[in-house]
Enzyme design. Structure first.
Site, PDB file in Angstrom:
ATOM      1  N   ASP A 144     -10.214  -3.340  -5.255  1.00  0.00           N
ATOM      2  CA  ASP A 144      -9.321  -2.416  -4.552  1.00  0.00           C
ATOM      3  C   ASP A 144      -9.298  -1.088  -5.300  1.00  0.00           C
ATOM      4  O   ASP A 144      -9.087  -1.064  -6.521  1.00  0.00           O
ATOM      5  CB  ASP A 144      -7.915  -3.023  -4.488  1.00  0.00           C
ATOM      6  CG  ASP A 144      -6.903  -2.142  -3.764  1.00  0.00           C
ATOM      7  OD1 ASP A 144      -7.298  -1.111  -3.186  1.00  0.00           O
ATOM      8  OD2 ASP A 144      -5.707  -2.496  -3.781  1.00  0.00           O
TER       9      ASP A 144
ATOM     10  N   SER B 275       0.828  -1.202   0.000  1.00  0.00           N
ATOM     11  CA  SER B 275       0.000   0.000   0.000  1.00  0.00           C
ATOM     12  C   SER B 275       0.866   1.257   0.000  1.00  0.00           C
ATOM     13  O   SER B 275       1.674   1.453  -0.904  1.00  0.00           O
ATOM     14  CB  SER B 275      -0.963  -0.048   1.198  1.00  0.00           C
ATOM     15  OG  SER B 275      -1.969   0.924   1.084  1.00  0.00           O
TER      16      SER B 275
ATOM     17  N   HIS C 217      -8.073  -4.977  -0.885  1.00  0.00           N
ATOM     18  CA  HIS C 217      -6.982  -4.186  -0.332  1.00  0.00           C
ATOM     19  C   HIS C 217      -6.744  -4.543   1.135  1.00  0.00           C
ATOM     20  O   HIS C 217      -7.675  -4.749   1.906  1.00  0.00           O
ATOM     21  CB  HIS C 217      -7.293  -2.695  -0.441  1.00  0.00           C
ATOM     22  CG  HIS C 217      -6.140  -1.821  -0.063  1.00  0.00           C
ATOM     23  ND1 HIS C 217      -5.110  -1.560  -0.926  1.00  0.00           N
ATOM     24  CD2 HIS C 217      -5.833  -1.178   1.087  1.00  0.00           C
ATOM     25  CE1 HIS C 217      -4.217  -0.782  -0.323  1.00  0.00           C
ATOM     26  NE2 HIS C 217      -4.636  -0.543   0.902  1.00  0.00           N
TER      27      HIS C 217
END
Length: 402
Positions: free
Chosen positions: A342, A190, A372
């Site tokens: 996501d 991320s 995610h």
């Protein structure tokens, strides 16, 4: 009166449910578990937003308090020595395989996610991931905690991270930990993957830094905010674990305290006129495969804020996808993992396309049933098979390429 109270309770429950419940796509495994995790996560978000609204504490502070309940101590086991220390006064956790090695070991430098606003290498999931990596690869693993927004804005996170890497890459430090200088990887998930991409670009293109990186691994990376209406943004606007609005709120805090920025981002009107030359680097109509473009129609972000004073909005150290092709050509073999469900999906796809166009060796795994943040769920009782799968795919790639 009892009936009125009951009605109010029902309405309140309905309001709460409408804000925390998201339908789970049919192809997601363990859907009941994902639904529970998503409801819990969004309940925390909703509570954080409420506490921020009444002025009790910032949204990110509340989320951080919840996350801190999951912090671990540096506990060694029979295979790996774990210890907390600091590089240049920046906290790091080291995972050092036990036993002698006939040759210098590989090394992985890992940067955690959390939208630059929360998170730590102390979280159980990161501790397990890095411990597993060290044991499985017989590798030295370095995990770092950079300062967090909104108390510290960009470029503090990048500057601390590059300082840590420069310290670790010194010949005397590599020798101290028995690391092969030719087998070093930078990884992250991320926002940590955003840092990874930016750091790798900097290192590989730096004349000052002689020591280079062998590989980089980006797990569901965040790589740009120039265009805030990508197909994945719209399809996952109310996504599992991470929604478009919360993503915008968090990335805004990373850059500035300017309260107008998130509102402008929601309308895709936050970039200055000076950003026009960068549009080609994030033009999803040419960089995404046809299956992701679907019925979406490309429209350029609305530019028009000359000399907008927020630093970082055009800086490749914050937004690696904005790097020009000459900056990409020198990058090492790269692993990119993306998830279908996501909001950040398209960032990874576009970066993979641009890297391949620049001649970089890319392995891109896309999980059609992915969400995610799944890597946060690799420990009991909150584990997901998806998280365990991502862990295996990531470590297997490292083992074959590092």
């Amino acid at each position: 009166m009892v009936g009125f109270k009951a009605l109010c309770f029902v309405l309140l429950c309905g309001f709460f449910a409408s804000h925390v419940y998201t339908p789970i796509p049919e192809n997601i495994e363990e859907s009941w578990k994902v639904m529970i995790l998503d409801v819990c996560a969004k309940s925390c978000v909703l509570m954080g937003l409420f506490l921020e609204y009444i002025g009790l504490m910032g949204f990110e502070k509340f989320v951080s308090i919840i996350i801190m309940l999951d912090y671990t101590q540096p506990v060694s086991d029979e295979y790996v020595t774990v210890k907390d220390t600091s590089f240049e006064d920046i906290p790091v956790r080291l995972y050092l395989p036990k036993g002698n090695s006939e040759s210098p070991r590989r090394a992985v430098i890992y940067f955690h996610g959390g939208a630059f606003c929360f998170g730590s290498f102390k979280q159980t999931s990161y501790d397990l991931l890095n411990r597993w990596t060290a044991n499985r690869l017989d590798a030295v693993v370095v995990a770092m905690d950079y300062k967090l927004a909104p108390e510290y804005h960009f470029p503090v996170q990048f500057e601390e991270s590059i300082s840590t890497i420069k310290f670790f890459l010194q010949d005397k430090i590599l020798k101290k930990y028995g690391v092969d200088p030719n087998r070093i990887c930078i990884s992250g998930d991320s926002s940590g993957a955003s840092l990874t991409a930016a750091l790798t670009q900097t290192i590989q293109n730096s004349a000052e830094m002689k020591q280079k990186i062998k590989t980089q691994a980006l797990l569901y990376p965040a790589l740009q905010i120039l265009d805030s209406t990508l197909p994945s943004h719209l399809e996952n606007e109310n996504g599992i674990l991470l929604t478009r609005d919360i993503g915008i709120k968090l990335v805004s805090m990373f850059f500035s305290k300017d309260k107008t920025l998130p509102q402008l981002m929601k309308r895709n009107q936050h970039m200055p006129l000076e950003a026009k030359h960068l549009l080609k680097f994030v033009n999803w109509s040419t960089l995404l495969p046809e299956k992701l473009r679907k019925n979406h129609v490309y429209t350029e972000p609305i530019l028009g804020r000359p000399n907008y004073s927020i630093p970082g909005l055009m800086d490749t150290r914050a937004l690696p996808l904005l790097a020009n092709d000459s900056q990409l050509q020198n990058l090492p073999p790269t692993y990119i993992l993306t998830c279908e469900h996501d909001v950040l999906r398209d960032d990874g796809f576009m970066y993979a396309a641009r890297l391949r166009n620049a001649g970089v060796q890319v392995t891109h795994d896309h999980l059609e049933n992915g969400i995610h943040g799944a890597l946060a769920f690799i420990s009991s009782p909150f584990y997901l098979q998806l998280g365990l799968q991502i862990k295996e795919m990531y470590v297997n790639w490292l083992d074959e390429n590092l």
